[in-house]
Design an enzyme around this catalytic site. Sequence first.
Site, PDB file in Angstrom:
ATOM      1  N   ASP A 131     -75.775 -41.648  63.218  1.00 49.33           N
ATOM      2  CA  ASP A 131     -75.239 -42.890  63.504  1.00 49.33           C
ATOM      3  C   ASP A 131     -76.318 -44.230  64.710  1.00 49.33           C
ATOM      4  O   ASP A 131     -76.494 -44.167  65.555  1.00 49.33           O
ATOM      5  CB  ASP A 131     -74.093 -42.395  64.935  1.00 49.33           C
ATOM      6  CG  ASP A 131     -72.939 -43.294  64.837  1.00 49.33           C
ATOM      7  OD1 ASP A 131     -72.095 -42.745  64.668  1.00 49.33           O
ATOM      8  OD2 ASP A 131     -72.672 -44.715  64.958  1.00 49.33           O
ATOM      9  N   ILE A 132     -75.626 -45.448  63.559  1.00 51.50           N
ATOM     10  CA  ILE A 132     -76.308 -46.768  64.122  1.00 51.50           C
ATOM     11  C   ILE A 132     -76.167 -47.283  65.866  1.00 51.50           C
ATOM     12  O   ILE A 132     -76.806 -47.830  66.465  1.00 51.50           O
ATOM     13  CB  ILE A 132     -76.185 -47.930  63.705  1.00 51.50           C
ATOM     14  CG1 ILE A 132     -77.486 -48.562  63.472  1.00 51.50           C
ATOM     15  CG2 ILE A 132     -74.670 -48.319  63.884  1.00 51.50           C
ATOM     16  CD1 ILE A 132     -76.980 -49.598  62.313  1.00 51.50           C
ATOM     17  N   ASN A 148     -62.695 -37.954  62.586  1.00 48.39           N
ATOM     18  CA  ASN A 148     -61.450 -39.819  63.850  1.00 48.39           C
ATOM     19  C   ASN A 148     -60.962 -40.102  61.508  1.00 48.39           C
ATOM     20  O   ASN A 148     -60.973 -40.461  61.330  1.00 48.39           O
ATOM     21  CB  ASN A 148     -61.943 -40.624  64.300  1.00 48.39           C
ATOM     22  CG  ASN A 148     -63.139 -40.910  65.406  1.00 48.39           C
ATOM     23  OD1 ASN A 148     -62.574 -40.150  65.866  1.00 48.39           O
ATOM     24  ND2 ASN A 148     -63.926 -41.054  65.413  1.00 48.39           N
ATOM     25  N   VAL A 160     -64.379 -46.748  59.734  1.00 45.47           N
ATOM     26  CA  VAL A 160     -65.597 -47.062  58.548  1.00 45.47           C
ATOM     27  C   VAL A 160     -64.608 -46.229  58.112  1.00 45.47           C
ATOM     28  O   VAL A 160     -64.492 -45.185  58.167  1.00 45.47           O
ATOM     29  CB  VAL A 160     -66.626 -46.292  58.493  1.00 45.47           C
ATOM     30  CG1 VAL A 160     -67.105 -46.386  56.718  1.00 45.47           C
ATOM     31  CG2 VAL A 160     -67.625 -47.346  59.297  1.00 45.47           C
ATOM     32  N   HIS A 176     -66.142 -39.007  56.795  1.00 41.52           N
ATOM     33  CA  HIS A 176     -67.190 -38.574  57.676  1.00 41.52           C
ATOM     34  C   HIS A 176     -66.823 -37.718  58.215  1.00 41.52           C
ATOM     35  O   HIS A 176     -65.954 -37.596  59.692  1.00 41.52           O
ATOM     36  CB  HIS A 176     -68.130 -39.948  58.230  1.00 41.52           C
ATOM     37  CG  HIS A 176     -67.598 -40.817  58.533  1.00 41.52           C
ATOM     38  ND1 HIS A 176     -66.970 -42.158  58.397  1.00 41.52           N
ATOM     39  CD2 HIS A 176     -67.350 -41.246  59.884  1.00 41.52           C
ATOM     40  CE1 HIS A 176     -66.450 -42.647  59.318  1.00 41.52           C
ATOM     41  NE2 HIS A 176     -66.366 -42.055  60.781  1.00 41.52           N
ATOM     42  N   HIS A 236     -68.647 -36.617  62.350  1.00 43.19           N
ATOM     43  CA  HIS A 236     -69.603 -37.109  63.297  1.00 43.19           C
ATOM     44  C   HIS A 236     -70.026 -35.664  64.361  1.00 43.19           C
ATOM     45  O   HIS A 236     -68.971 -34.485  63.911  1.00 43.19           O
ATOM     46  CB  HIS A 236     -68.955 -37.267  64.065  1.00 43.19           C
ATOM     47  CG  HIS A 236     -68.191 -38.590  63.688  1.00 43.19           C
ATOM     48  ND1 HIS A 236     -69.235 -40.322  64.928  1.00 43.19           N
ATOM     49  CD2 HIS A 236     -67.557 -39.355  63.637  1.00 43.19           C
ATOM     50  CE1 HIS A 236     -68.057 -41.076  64.241  1.00 43.19           C
ATOM     51  NE2 HIS A 236     -67.329 -40.950  63.973  1.00 43.19           N
TER      52      HIS A 236
HETATM   53  P1  AMP Z   1     -65.042 -44.038  63.271  1.00 43.52           P
HETATM   54  O1  AMP Z   1     -65.305 -44.945  64.080  1.00 43.52           O
HETATM   55  O2  AMP Z   1     -65.149 -42.822  62.828  1.00 43.52           O
HETATM   56  O3  AMP Z   1     -64.671 -44.727  62.021  1.00 43.52           O
HETATM   57  O4  AMP Z   1     -67.250 -43.766  63.035  1.00 43.52           O
HETATM   58  C1  AMP Z   1     -67.877 -45.429  61.794  1.00 43.52           C
HETATM   59  C2  AMP Z   1     -69.249 -44.901  62.766  1.00 43.52           C
HETATM   60  O5  AMP Z   1     -69.998 -45.402  61.574  1.00 43.52           O
HETATM   61  C3  AMP Z   1     -69.127 -45.147  63.807  1.00 43.52           C
HETATM   62  O6  AMP Z   1     -69.869 -44.229  64.706  1.00 43.52           O
HETATM   63  C4  AMP Z   1     -70.428 -46.830  63.630  1.00 43.52           C
HETATM   64  O7  AMP Z   1     -71.555 -46.611  64.840  1.00 43.52           O
HETATM   65  C5  AMP Z   1     -71.505 -46.005  62.258  1.00 43.52           C
HETATM   66  N1  AMP Z   1     -72.439 -46.939  61.630  1.00 43.52           N
HETATM   67  C6  AMP Z   1     -71.885 -48.423  61.253  1.00 43.52           C
HETATM   68  N2  AMP Z   1     -72.584 -49.032  60.824  1.00 43.52           N
HETATM   69  C7  AMP Z   1     -73.600 -48.055  60.252  1.00 43.52           C
HETATM   70  C8  AMP Z   1     -75.147 -47.423  59.836  1.00 43.52           C
HETATM   71  N3  AMP Z   1     -75.093 -48.764  58.955  1.00 43.52           N
HETATM   72  N4  AMP Z   1     -75.268 -46.668  59.775  1.00 43.52           N
HETATM   73  C9  AMP Z   1     -74.904 -45.906  61.024  1.00 43.52           C
HETATM   74  N5  AMP Z   1     -74.329 -45.626  61.322  1.00 43.52           N
HETATM   75  C10 AMP Z   1     -73.034 -46.823  61.463  1.00 43.52           C
END
Ligand code: AMP
Length: 110
Positions: A31-32, A88, A97, A101, A103
């Site tokens: 995760d970024i 989520n 996003v 996915h 976590h």
């Molecule tokens: P969610 O809130 O469950 O939709 O989680 C989306 C996750 O994607 C968040 O924890 C972000 O930090 C992560 N994220 C967004 N862009 C990127 C990226 N380019 N590379 C890795 N993780 C990302």
Amino acid sequence: MEKDCLFCNIVKGDIDTEFLLETEDVVVFKDINPHAPVHLLIVPKRHIRSINDLTDADRTVVAEMLMVGKEMAAQQQVAEAGYKLLFNVEHGGGQRVFHLHLHLLAGKDW
Ligand code: AMP
């Protein structure tokens, strides 16, 4: 694949991202914006918008995501100490996003 989907573009290799693991159906990357010392995302290659969009055809890929989550916890050496596997779901559930996915979070005192 959805043209404007961030995780589809990561899966395609259009956004430079290191995969910790790649199987036929999923990829794993960090995760970024980590919320714990270990924070990985387990992402199906096929675009699925949300848990709410799952159909019977997705049973195999969801099982694969969970198994990979378990395997990555062992690989990251957090299996015994414990970890979270978290979806989520939709905006109210914290989803930002809209490509499914899982976590994997570990390494801190909750
Ligand atoms: P969610 O809130 O469950 O939709 O989680 C989306 C996750 O994607 C968040 O924890 C972000 O930090 C992560 N994220 C967004 N862009 C990127 C990226 N380019 N590379 C890795 N993780 C990302």
